[in-house]
Design a protein around this motif. Structure first.
Motif, PDB file in Angstrom:
ATOM      1  N   THR A 255       0.840  -1.199   0.000  1.00  7.48           N
ATOM      2  CA  THR A 255       0.000   0.000   0.000  1.00  7.48           C
ATOM      3  C   THR A 255       0.874   1.248   0.000  1.00  7.48           C
ATOM      4  O   THR A 255       0.627   2.202  -0.752  1.00  7.48           O
ATOM      5  CB  THR A 255      -0.922  -0.001   1.236  1.00  7.48           C
ATOM      6  OG1 THR A 255      -1.781  -1.143   1.175  1.00  7.48           O
ATOM      7  CG2 THR A 255      -1.767   1.263   1.273  1.00  7.48           C
ATOM      8  N   LEU A 256       1.903   1.232   0.844  1.00  5.76           N
ATOM      9  CA  LEU A 256       2.840   2.356   0.895  1.00  5.76           C
ATOM     10  C   LEU A 256       3.536   2.544  -0.440  1.00  5.76           C
ATOM     11  O   LEU A 256       3.757   3.668  -0.891  1.00  5.76           O
ATOM     12  CB  LEU A 256       3.867   2.106   2.001  1.00  5.76           C
ATOM     13  CG  LEU A 256       4.815   3.255   2.348  1.00  5.76           C
ATOM     14  CD1 LEU A 256       4.025   4.423   2.922  1.00  5.76           C
ATOM     15  CD2 LEU A 256       5.873   2.788   3.344  1.00  5.76           C
ATOM     16  N   ARG A 257       3.851   1.432  -1.093  1.00 10.42           N
ATOM     17  CA  ARG A 257       4.534   1.473  -2.398  1.00 10.42           C
ATOM     18  C   ARG A 257       3.740   2.274  -3.422  1.00 10.42           C
ATOM     19  O   ARG A 257       4.302   2.953  -4.272  1.00 10.42           O
ATOM     20  CB  ARG A 257       4.736   0.031  -2.902  1.00 10.42           C
ATOM     21  CG  ARG A 257       5.496  -0.105  -4.217  1.00 10.42           C
ATOM     22  CD  ARG A 257       6.967   0.080  -3.942  1.00 10.42           C
ATOM     23  NE  ARG A 257       7.776  -0.094  -5.125  1.00 10.42           N
ATOM     24  CZ  ARG A 257       7.962   0.815  -6.058  1.00 10.42           C
ATOM     25  NH1 ARG A 257       7.352   1.987  -5.952  1.00 10.42           N
ATOM     26  NH2 ARG A 257       8.740   0.599  -7.084  1.00 10.42           N
ATOM     27  N   ARG A 258       2.413   2.173  -3.324  1.00  6.89           N
ATOM     28  CA  ARG A 258       1.545   2.877  -4.275  1.00  6.89           C
ATOM     29  C   ARG A 258       1.386   4.351  -3.935  1.00  6.89           C
ATOM     30  O   ARG A 258       0.987   5.146  -4.793  1.00  6.89           O
ATOM     31  CB  ARG A 258       0.174   2.212  -4.325  1.00  6.89           C
ATOM     32  CG  ARG A 258       0.173   0.810  -4.914  1.00  6.89           C
ATOM     33  CD  ARG A 258      -1.232   0.316  -5.157  1.00  6.89           C
ATOM     34  NE  ARG A 258      -1.964   0.104  -3.904  1.00  6.89           N
ATOM     35  CZ  ARG A 258      -1.983  -1.041  -3.247  1.00  6.89           C
ATOM     36  NH1 ARG A 258      -1.305  -2.078  -3.708  1.00  6.89           N
ATOM     37  NH2 ARG A 258      -2.677  -1.178  -2.127  1.00  6.89           N
ATOM     38  N   LEU A 259       1.680   4.712  -2.687  1.00  9.41           N
ATOM     39  CA  LEU A 259       1.365   6.063  -2.229  1.00  9.41           C
ATOM     40  C   LEU A 259       2.553   7.020  -2.224  1.00  9.41           C
ATOM     41  O   LEU A 259       2.357   8.238  -2.259  1.00  9.41           O
ATOM     42  CB  LEU A 259       0.773   6.005  -0.814  1.00  9.41           C
ATOM     43  CG  LEU A 259      -0.560   5.262  -0.675  1.00  9.41           C
ATOM     44  CD1 LEU A 259      -0.976   5.206   0.790  1.00  9.41           C
ATOM     45  CD2 LEU A 259      -1.649   5.933  -1.510  1.00  9.41           C
ATOM     46  N   VAL A 260       3.769   6.492  -2.145  1.00 12.19           N
ATOM     47  CA  VAL A 260       4.940   7.365  -2.011  1.00 12.19           C
ATOM     48  C   VAL A 260       5.848   7.215  -3.222  1.00 12.19           C
ATOM     49  O   VAL A 260       5.816   6.195  -3.918  1.00 12.19           O
ATOM     50  CB  VAL A 260       5.717   7.067  -0.713  1.00 12.19           C
ATOM     51  CG1 VAL A 260       4.824   7.214   0.499  1.00 12.19           C
ATOM     52  CG2 VAL A 260       6.323   5.664  -0.756  1.00 12.19           C
ATOM     53  N   PRO A 261       6.682   8.206  -3.505  1.00 12.57           N
ATOM     54  CA  PRO A 261       7.582   8.150  -4.653  1.00 12.57           C
ATOM     55  C   PRO A 261       8.594   7.009  -4.542  1.00 12.57           C
ATOM     56  O   PRO A 261       8.954   6.568  -3.446  1.00 12.57           O
ATOM     57  CB  PRO A 261       8.295   9.505  -4.611  1.00 12.57           C
ATOM     58  CG  PRO A 261       7.403  10.389  -3.808  1.00 12.57           C
ATOM     59  CD  PRO A 261       6.747   9.499  -2.802  1.00 12.57           C
ATOM     60  N   ASP A 262       9.073   6.557  -5.689  1.00 15.59           N
ATOM     61  CA  ASP A 262      10.032   5.461  -5.733  1.00 15.59           C
ATOM     62  C   ASP A 262      11.278   5.762  -4.912  1.00 15.59           C
ATOM     63  O   ASP A 262      11.818   4.882  -4.232  1.00 15.59           O
ATOM     64  CB  ASP A 262      10.449   5.166  -7.181  1.00 15.59           C
ATOM     65  CG  ASP A 262       9.335   4.520  -7.985  1.00 15.59           C
ATOM     66  OD1 ASP A 262       8.325   4.108  -7.379  1.00 15.59           O
ATOM     67  OD2 ASP A 262       9.472   4.411  -9.218  1.00 15.59           O
ATOM     68  N   ALA A 263      11.755   7.004  -4.977  1.00 16.90           N
ATOM     69  CA  ALA A 263      12.981   7.361  -4.258  1.00 16.90           C
ATOM     70  C   ALA A 263      12.805   7.178  -2.755  1.00 16.90           C
ATOM     71  O   ALA A 263      13.735   6.749  -2.058  1.00 16.90           O
ATOM     72  CB  ALA A 263      13.378   8.802  -4.569  1.00 16.90           C
ATOM     73  N   VAL A 264      11.620   7.467  -2.252  1.00 19.54           N
ATOM     74  CA  VAL A 264      11.351   7.300  -0.822  1.00 19.54           C
ATOM     75  C   VAL A 264      11.343   5.814  -0.466  1.00 19.54           C
ATOM     76  O   VAL A 264      11.892   5.391   0.555  1.00 19.54           O
ATOM     77  CB  VAL A 264      10.022   7.967  -0.442  1.00 19.54           C
ATOM     78  CG1 VAL A 264       9.664   7.674   1.016  1.00 19.54           C
ATOM     79  CG2 VAL A 264      10.098   9.469  -0.682  1.00 19.54           C
ATOM     80  N   VAL A 265      10.709   5.014  -1.308  1.00 24.89           N
ATOM     81  CA  VAL A 265      10.664   3.567  -1.073  1.00 24.89           C
ATOM     82  C   VAL A 265      12.078   2.991  -1.053  1.00 24.89           C
ATOM     83  O   VAL A 265      12.432   2.190  -0.176  1.00 24.89           O
ATOM     84  CB  VAL A 265       9.821   2.865  -2.154  1.00 24.89           C
ATOM     85  CG1 VAL A 265       9.954   1.346  -2.044  1.00 24.89           C
ATOM     86  CG2 VAL A 265       8.353   3.269  -2.033  1.00 24.89           C
TER      87      VAL A 265
END
Length: 276
Positions: A255-265
């Protein structure tokens, strides 16, 4: 057992499942779970005669995914297969500039090309019978890349890519293709992982930090039986989802993966493994 047998039965009787890499870990757990549900289960091992603890109710076939002729022989010996679980694989780590080309080629042959070839050989029968399931056992690292695991991440991402693109091709024939991405699992793979780190490598300290965290996460990971339960869900779903994930708090992190930018992940994954 009557209900389990009914779950595995089709118009022609009991379904046949082929599970690669069924000598230990996730593969053995999947093979055992399928046999308990009434499937006729064929498992593969590089050397079935050397198995000290074969999964109960499973017939083993030899398979070396680096040998094209061996892959064809395995498919011929298996015959008509209703369910294919491409689980066999190798884990690899090291800085990208220090990975030997032949090691990367071997990894892709085992993790990707061998699985794709076996799928190619078994799909026509599923399509003719208008029923089948293909499950690619990937890794959550394909969705959450980690430094020093580039070759492994890429191989699992490639496997998922084949599944995603092929799904529409075979769906009209009653064949479902899906990917199961486990997170940290207690399979003992830490001891079997191939590693490449040059003497005097500038990456030594950071690599060892990552590896220590990775091994600790795997030691605390979920039991392979939980992955097997997810694979069973994918197999027996009337319309399998494209992706199932299990372990490493998968519902929350995806769920977090869909909500935050790739760089943050990517930063979050790095920090979980001691990297800053």
């Amino acid at each position: 057992m009557a209900m389990a047998t009914a779950a595995a039965a089709g118009r022609g009787g009991t379904r046949t499942a082929l599970v690669t890499g069924a000598s230990s870990g996730i593969g053995a757990a999947v093979a055992t779970a399928l046999a308990a549900r009434g499937y006729r289960v064929l498992g593969t091992s590089r050397d079935p005669s050397a198995l000290a603890d074969p999964a109960p109710g499973v017939t083993y076939l030899p398979l070396d995914l680096t040998d094209d002729a061996g892959i064809e022989a395995c498919a011929a010996a298996a015959g008509e297969v209703d369910v294919l679980v491409n689980n066999a694989g190798e884990s690899q780590s090291g800085p990208i500039e220090e990975l030997p080309p032949e090691a990367v080629q071997r990894l892709f042959q085992i993790n990707v090309f061998g699985a794709v070839r076996l799928t190619q050989l078994l799909l026509p029968g599923m399509r003719r019978r208008r029923h089948g399931r293909v499950v690619m056992v990937g890794s959550m690292l394909a969705s959450f890349p980690l430094a020093y695991r580039s070759s492994y991440v890429a191989s699992k991402a490639a496997l998922k890519g084949f599944a995603n693109a092929a799904r529409r091709e075979v769906a009209p024939y009653g064949v479902g293709v899906t990917t199961v991405e486990p997170g940290s699992i207690r399979t003992g793979i830490s001891e079997r992982r191939t590693q490449y780190l040059a003497d005097g490598s500038p990456f030594t300290a950071e690599y060892r930090t990552m590896l220590s965290a990775l091994n600790a996460n795997e030691a605390r990971g979920i039991h392979p039986a939980k992955v097997a339960a997810t694979v069973i869900r994918a197999i027996e779903a009337p319309r399998p989802r494209p992706l199932y994930a299990v372990g490493s708090n998968a519902p929350v992190v995806f769920t977090l993966r869909r909500l935050v930018p790739d760089a943050v992940v990517e930063r979050m994954v790095a920090r979980r493994h001691g990297l800053r």
